[in-house]
Scaffold this active site. Structure first.
Site, short mmCIF file in Angstrom:
data_model
loop_
_atom_site.label_atom_id
_atom_site.label_comp_id
_atom_site.label_asym_id
_atom_site.label_seq_id
_atom_site.Cartn_x
_atom_site.Cartn_y
_atom_site.Cartn_z
N ARG A 151 11.70 -9.28 -133.11
CA ARG A 151 10.84 -8.40 -133.92
C ARG A 151 9.86 -7.70 -132.99
O ARG A 151 9.02 -8.34 -132.37
CB ARG A 151 10.10 -9.21 -134.98
CG ARG A 151 9.30 -8.31 -135.92
CD ARG A 151 8.80 -9.08 -137.11
NE ARG A 151 7.85 -10.11 -136.73
CZ ARG A 151 7.34 -11.00 -137.57
NH1 ARG A 151 7.71 -11.01 -138.82
NH2 ARG A 151 6.47 -11.89 -137.16
N ARG A 177 1.74 -3.00 -134.07
CA ARG A 177 0.75 -3.17 -135.11
C ARG A 177 -0.01 -1.88 -135.35
O ARG A 177 -0.41 -1.21 -134.40
CB ARG A 177 -0.23 -4.29 -134.73
CG ARG A 177 0.44 -5.65 -134.61
CD ARG A 177 -0.55 -6.71 -134.20
NE ARG A 177 0.12 -7.99 -134.00
CZ ARG A 177 -0.30 -8.92 -133.15
NH1 ARG A 177 -1.39 -8.72 -132.44
NH2 ARG A 177 0.37 -10.04 -133.02
N ARG A 219 17.12 -16.95 -114.87
CA ARG A 219 16.11 -16.26 -114.07
C ARG A 219 15.10 -17.31 -113.63
O ARG A 219 14.78 -18.23 -114.39
CB ARG A 219 15.42 -15.18 -114.89
CG ARG A 219 16.33 -14.09 -115.39
CD ARG A 219 16.90 -13.22 -114.30
NE ARG A 219 15.86 -12.36 -113.71
CZ ARG A 219 16.09 -11.54 -112.68
NH1 ARG A 219 17.28 -11.50 -112.10
NH2 ARG A 219 15.12 -10.77 -112.22
N ARG A 248 3.47 -9.46 -113.48
CA ARG A 248 2.13 -9.66 -114.02
C ARG A 248 1.29 -10.47 -113.05
O ARG A 248 1.81 -11.10 -112.12
CB ARG A 248 2.18 -10.36 -115.38
CG ARG A 248 2.78 -11.77 -115.35
CD ARG A 248 2.84 -12.34 -116.76
NE ARG A 248 3.33 -13.72 -116.77
CZ ARG A 248 3.43 -14.49 -117.85
NH1 ARG A 248 3.05 -14.00 -119.03
NH2 ARG A 248 3.88 -15.72 -117.77
N GLU A 261 3.31 -12.85 -110.22
CA GLU A 261 4.54 -13.45 -110.73
C GLU A 261 5.73 -12.52 -110.47
O GLU A 261 5.72 -11.36 -110.87
CB GLU A 261 4.38 -13.72 -112.22
CG GLU A 261 5.43 -14.60 -112.84
CD GLU A 261 5.05 -15.02 -114.25
OE1 GLU A 261 5.84 -14.74 -115.17
OE2 GLU A 261 3.95 -15.61 -114.43
N TYR A 280 16.01 -20.69 -124.62
CA TYR A 280 14.59 -20.52 -124.38
C TYR A 280 13.82 -21.07 -125.57
O TYR A 280 14.05 -20.66 -126.72
CB TYR A 280 14.22 -19.05 -124.16
CG TYR A 280 12.74 -18.90 -123.91
CD1 TYR A 280 12.21 -19.20 -122.66
CD2 TYR A 280 11.88 -18.52 -124.92
CE1 TYR A 280 10.85 -19.11 -122.43
CE2 TYR A 280 10.52 -18.42 -124.71
CZ TYR A 280 10.01 -18.72 -123.45
OH TYR A 280 8.66 -18.64 -123.23
N ASP A 330 9.90 -22.20 -127.08
CA ASP A 330 8.46 -22.35 -126.96
C ASP A 330 8.09 -23.84 -127.08
O ASP A 330 8.89 -24.65 -127.56
CB ASP A 330 7.74 -21.56 -128.06
CG ASP A 330 7.74 -20.06 -127.78
OD1 ASP A 330 7.75 -19.68 -126.60
OD2 ASP A 330 7.73 -19.27 -128.75
#
Length: 383
Positions: free
Chosen positions: A173, A177, A249, A279, A300, A348, A350
């Site tokens: 998604r 915003r 990766r 970043r 990074e 992956y 969280d």
């Protein structure tokens, strides 16, 4: 009571091990590294006192109330909102793309309904009705200008290929915003453990029926010494990579210190392809309740993982999925081991999902024992 082995002292091994120990079983947790916590490992920098996320930043966010209660039962969590910044065209913008980002980028002062209409009618490529790739997904919902400024270059560096080669599902998604909310996550529970993740995991492992052995490399040939093994290492690693290696990766971190505040935020993205890193993270900002004069930062860099590298992000493209199917078939024919976690299921995850699945796996395992059934290789199928 049984004797069970957890291979890996990260979240999966710790949570499953604690649940089995509380049910009366003897649990041994081994890890090849010299510390617990896996990639969530945190430690204090001796010179600055900053709590450093050694393997890159981990921010806890979830809508799962049971998981939130679980982690708060083992650590004091303090409020933390992840507010990411990014550079583009010589300016600093807020991510995810929000009303402030849109107005700043297009030099406008649109209201929410005006910005929504502007993106929908003047930016988004409405000819794309069923996005198949990452690029099509981005073009369909934000249009080319925002895509090229904020998504294209960063994605190319992160994944090592053009966004047209990646599935649309990676973008999921699209974070867009039409208000000024710059909180990167939308989950109702968000925070950071006050004393870091390693202290939290140490508390989870602190049980009289749990034994932890660090700097211990486990070989699958030793599995017969245990009634059951929970493997949170790479799925292909259990089989000695004999069918080939699943693609990942990996990340390289260029650590540097600064006498002061280096960038004023925890995460600053760099989407331009002429900047090699994706970043910079400034770790003292992950603990805003602390005050430190000095600072510890990471540049990074993302690249393809080679043997011996730490695998971070599973690639899961067509070739990897075919190889994954072959390993899953072999795993399902293997007895005495259950594959868990990010590496064990080649997905992956969280942190909150990792804990949820660990709790569900432990409960499922105990249910199997209660009815005399053989535990499956996967409580959460990789495919």
């Amino acid at each position: 009571m049984g004797r069970y082995l957890m291979v890996g002292a990260g979240l999966s091994g710790a949570v499953i091990g604690r649940h089995l120990a509380e049910s009366g079983h003897a649990v041994t947790v081994v890890d090849a590294r010299d510390h617990i916590g896996g990639n969530c490992h945190t430690e204090r920098d001796r010179d600055t006192g900053v709590m450093v996320h050694v393997y890159g930043p981990h921010i806890f966010h979830t809508d799962d109330a049971e998981v939130w209660d679980y982690v708060n039962g083992h650590a004091t969590f303090l409020p933390y909102k992840n507010r990411v910044k990014t550079t583009a065209r010589g300016e600093v913008f807020s991510l995810p793309v929000n009303l402030h980002t849109i107005n700043q980028f297009f030099r406008t002062t649109m209201r929410p309904d005006e910005a929504r209409a502007f993106i929908t009618t003047q930016q988004a490529d409405t000819s794309i009705t069923a996005p198949r790739t990452f690029e099509e997904q981005a073009l369909r919902f934000v249009g080319r200008e925002l895509y090229e400024a904020f998504f294209k270059g960063y994605t190319m560096k992160q994944w090592g290929c053009h966004p047209s080669e990646l599935p649309a599902a990676i973008l999921k998604r699209l974070p867009l915003r039409f208000n000024y909310d710059d909180n990167y996550f939308f989950h109702r529970f968000q925070g950071m453990p006050e004393q870091g993740y390693t202290a939290m995991i140490a508390n989870i492992l602190d049980h009289p029926r749990i034994t932890v052995r660090l700097k211990t490399v486990f070989d699958a040939a030793e599995a017969g010494a245990w009634e059951h093994v929970f493997w949170s290492g790479p799925l292909d690693g259990w089989f000695g990579y004999d069918l080939g290696r699943l693609g990942y990766r990996t990340l390289d971190f260029e650590r540097f210190t600064h006498a002061g505040d280096y960038q004023g935020c925890a995460v600053m993205n760099y989407g331009a392809t002429d900047i090699p890193y994706t970043r910079i993270t400034e770790h003292k900002h992950f603990a805003p309740w602390e005050d430190h004069e000095g600072s510890v930062c990471y540049r990074e860099f993302s690249r393809a993982a080679a043997p011996g590298d730490i695998p971070y992000y599973p690639i899961r493209q067509v070739a990897e999925k075919a190889l994954l199917q072959a390993y899953v078939t072999r795993a399902e024919a293997t007895r005495g081991v259950t594959f868990v976690g990010r590496l064990g299921t080649y997905r992956y995850l969280d942190m909150d999902v990792t804990i949820r699945e660990a709790l569900d796996s432990a409960r499922g395992f105990l249910a199997c024992l209660a009815r005399g059934a053989a535990p499956p290789a996967f409580f959460q199928p990789p495919l």
